[in-house]
Design a protein around this motif. Structure first.
Motif, PDB file in Angstrom:
ATOM      1  N   SER A 197       0.871  -1.232   0.008  1.00 17.54           N
ATOM      2  CA  SER A 197       0.093   0.021  -0.128  1.00 17.54           C
ATOM      3  C   SER A 197       0.839   1.254  -0.177  1.00 17.54           C
ATOM      4  N   ALA A 198       0.234   2.348  -0.787  1.00 17.68           N
ATOM      5  CA  ALA A 198       1.010   3.555  -0.721  1.00 17.68           C
ATOM      6  C   ALA A 198      -0.067   4.703  -0.361  1.00 17.68           C
ATOM      7  N   VAL A 224      -1.091  -8.430  -7.533  1.00 18.48           N
ATOM      8  CA  VAL A 224      -2.719  -8.354  -7.449  1.00 18.48           C
ATOM      9  C   VAL A 224      -2.799  -7.816  -5.984  1.00 18.48           C
ATOM     10  N   ASP A 225      -3.899  -7.023  -5.637  1.00 20.88           N
ATOM     11  CA  ASP A 225      -4.284  -6.614  -4.260  1.00 20.88           C
ATOM     12  C   ASP A 225      -3.285  -5.481  -3.693  1.00 20.88           C
ATOM     13  N   ASN A 226      -2.695  -4.672  -4.438  1.00 22.72           N
ATOM     14  CA  ASN A 226      -1.998  -3.459  -3.959  1.00 22.72           C
ATOM     15  C   ASN A 226      -3.091  -2.334  -4.154  1.00 22.72           C
ATOM     16  N   SER A 227      -2.908  -1.460  -3.387  1.00 28.64           N
ATOM     17  CA  SER A 227      -3.500  -0.305  -3.144  1.00 28.64           C
ATOM     18  C   SER A 227      -2.839   1.112  -2.878  1.00 28.64           C
ATOM     19  N   SER A 228      -3.373   2.135  -3.523  1.00 27.04           N
ATOM     20  CA  SER A 228      -2.935   3.377  -3.193  1.00 27.04           C
ATOM     21  C   SER A 228      -3.882   4.641  -3.455  1.00 27.04           C
ATOM     22  N   ASN A 229      -3.531   5.710  -3.517  1.00 24.91           N
ATOM     23  CA  ASN A 229      -4.538   6.807  -4.047  1.00 24.91           C
ATOM     24  C   ASN A 229      -4.705   6.827  -5.237  1.00 24.91           C
ATOM     25  N   ASN A 253      -7.066  -6.619  -9.742  1.00 19.67           N
ATOM     26  CA  ASN A 253      -7.598  -6.060  -8.375  1.00 19.67           C
ATOM     27  C   ASN A 253      -6.507  -5.247  -7.551  1.00 19.67           C
ATOM     28  N   ASN A 254      -6.073  -4.234  -8.342  1.00 24.43           N
ATOM     29  CA  ASN A 254      -5.254  -3.297  -7.662  1.00 24.43           C
ATOM     30  C   ASN A 254      -6.055  -2.111  -7.708  1.00 24.43           C
TER      31      ASN A 254
END
Length: 301
Positions: A197-198, A224-229, A253-254
C-alpha cells in the motif's frame, strides 16, 4: 566469509538461533571489499539473524543499511533473516557506491523501516543487484516500502508483500546505475507483488527508466491486491519507444481510492511505450468504470 554453523551442516535452525541483536549501528559495514565477484562461496555473509539494529548516520553516504551497510563492495548475503532494523535508507540492507555487486538470496527481509527510501533494501548509484528466492514483507519507508533501487536490479523467485510507503508501496526500480554499461535487457521472473500500500501513488510499484534503450520483461508475475490513492498497480515511466514484455503474468484487483481514472487502473504507461502481452491477464480496476491501462499524457483508457 562470516556465517553460522549453517555453512557446515545446512541445518536451517542455526539461522534463527544465531542472532545479532540490538546494536546502535549497522551490524556489518562492508567497505571496499571487491576482490572477487560476489556470487561465489567467498565474500559471503550467511546463516544467521540480524534484528533491532539502528544505523544512526543520516547523511547520503553512510545512512544506508540498518543491519548490513555495503559500500563499493562485492558481497553475497545468503540464508539470512533481516528483521526490525532501521536506517535513513535501506532499513534492512543498504548498497551504496560506484561499482558494487550485491546478491541477496534465500533470505527473509521483514519488519524493517527506512525514513526515506527502501524499507527492506535500498541500492544507490552504480551497482548491480540480484535478489533471488527471497521474501520482502512488512517493511515501511517514505518511498519504496519493500525495495528502492536506482542500480541495475534483477529479481527471481521473490515475494514483495504487505509493505507500505507514501510512494511506491512495494518497490521503486530504476536500472540506470549499472556498473556494466553493456546491459541491454532487464528481467524480473517468478515475482509476487501483493497487498502493498501507498498513501499517495504507486501501490504495487514503479519501474522507471532514465535514458538508454534497454527493454524490460516481467515473466511469471503475480501483481494483485495492491492499493494507493492513484496508480494502485504498477507504473512504467520513461520507457518511451522501448519495449515492455509481460509474459505468463496476472495483474489484477489493484484498487485506488481516487475517484478518477488515475485511481482506477492496473498498469500505467507513458507516451509511445510498446507493451507486448503473452499468456497474461490484466484486469480492470475499480469496477465497471475502471481501466486496465492508464496512459499518461495520452488520455485515460
Amino acid at each position: 566469509v562470516i556465517g553460522s554453523k549453517y555453512l557446515l551442516d545446512e541445518d536451517s535452525s542455526h539461522i534463527s538461533n544465531t542472532v545479532f541483536s540490538g546494536g546502535n549501528n549497522a551490524a556489518f559495514y562492508v567497505n571496499y571489499v571487491n576482490s572477487q565477484y560476489s556470487d561465489t562461496s567467498s565474500m559471503l555473509i550467511a546463516g544467521f539473524t540480524i534484528t533491532d539494529y539502528s544505523n544512526p548516520n543520516y547523511d547520503q553516504w553512510y545512512g544506508h543499511g540498518g543491519a548490513i551497510s555495503v559500500w563499493n563492495s562485492n558481497v553475497k548475503i545468503d540464508h539470512m533473516i533481516i528483521q526490525n532494523n532501521t536506517a535513513r535508507d535501506g532499513g534492512g540492507i543498504g548498497f551504496m557506491g560506484h561499482g558494487f555487486t550485491g546478491v541477496v538470496s534465500n533470505s527473509i527481509i521483514s519488519g524493517n523501516h527506512a525514513d526515506l527510501g527502501g524499507g527492506g533494501i535500498k541500492a544507490e548509484l552504480t551497482g548491480d543487484l540480484w535478489i533471488r528466492n527471497t521474501q520482502i514483507d512488512d517493511n515501511e519507508a517514505n518511498e519504496g516500502g519493500g525495495l528502492w533501487s536506482r542500480s541495475w536490479t534483477e529479481l527471481s523467485n521473490v515475494e514483495i508483500t504487505n509493505n507500505s510507503a507514501v510512494y511506491y508501496g512495494g518497490f521503486y526500480s530504476n536500472t540506470i546505475g549499472s556498473s556494466n554499461t553493456s546491459r541491454t535487457s532487464n528481467e524480473w521472473t517468478n515475482v509476487e507483488v501483493s497487498r502493498n500500500s501507498a498513501s499517495n501513488e504507486d501501490g504495487g510499484g514503479r519501474f522507471e527508466k532514465s535514458g538508454g534503450s534497454n527493454s524490460f520483461k516481467l515473466i511469471n508475475a503475480l501483481i494483485v491486491d495492491n492499493s494507493s490513492n492513484t496508480y494502485p498497480g504498477i507504473v512504467f515511466s520513461g520507457y518511451d519507444g522501448n519495449k515492455i514484455g509481460i509474459i505468463n503474468s496476472t495483474i489484477y484487483n489493484n484498487i485506488g481510492s481516487n475517484s478518477d481514472a488515475s485511481g482506477k487502473n492496473n498498469i500505467g504507461i507513458w507516451d509511445n511505450t510498446v507493451v507486448r502481452l503473452l499468456n497474461s491477464i490484466v484486469g480492470r480496476s475499480g469496477g465497471t468504470n475502471g481501466y486496465a491501462f492508464y496512459g499518461f499524457n495520452c488520455g485515460t483508457q
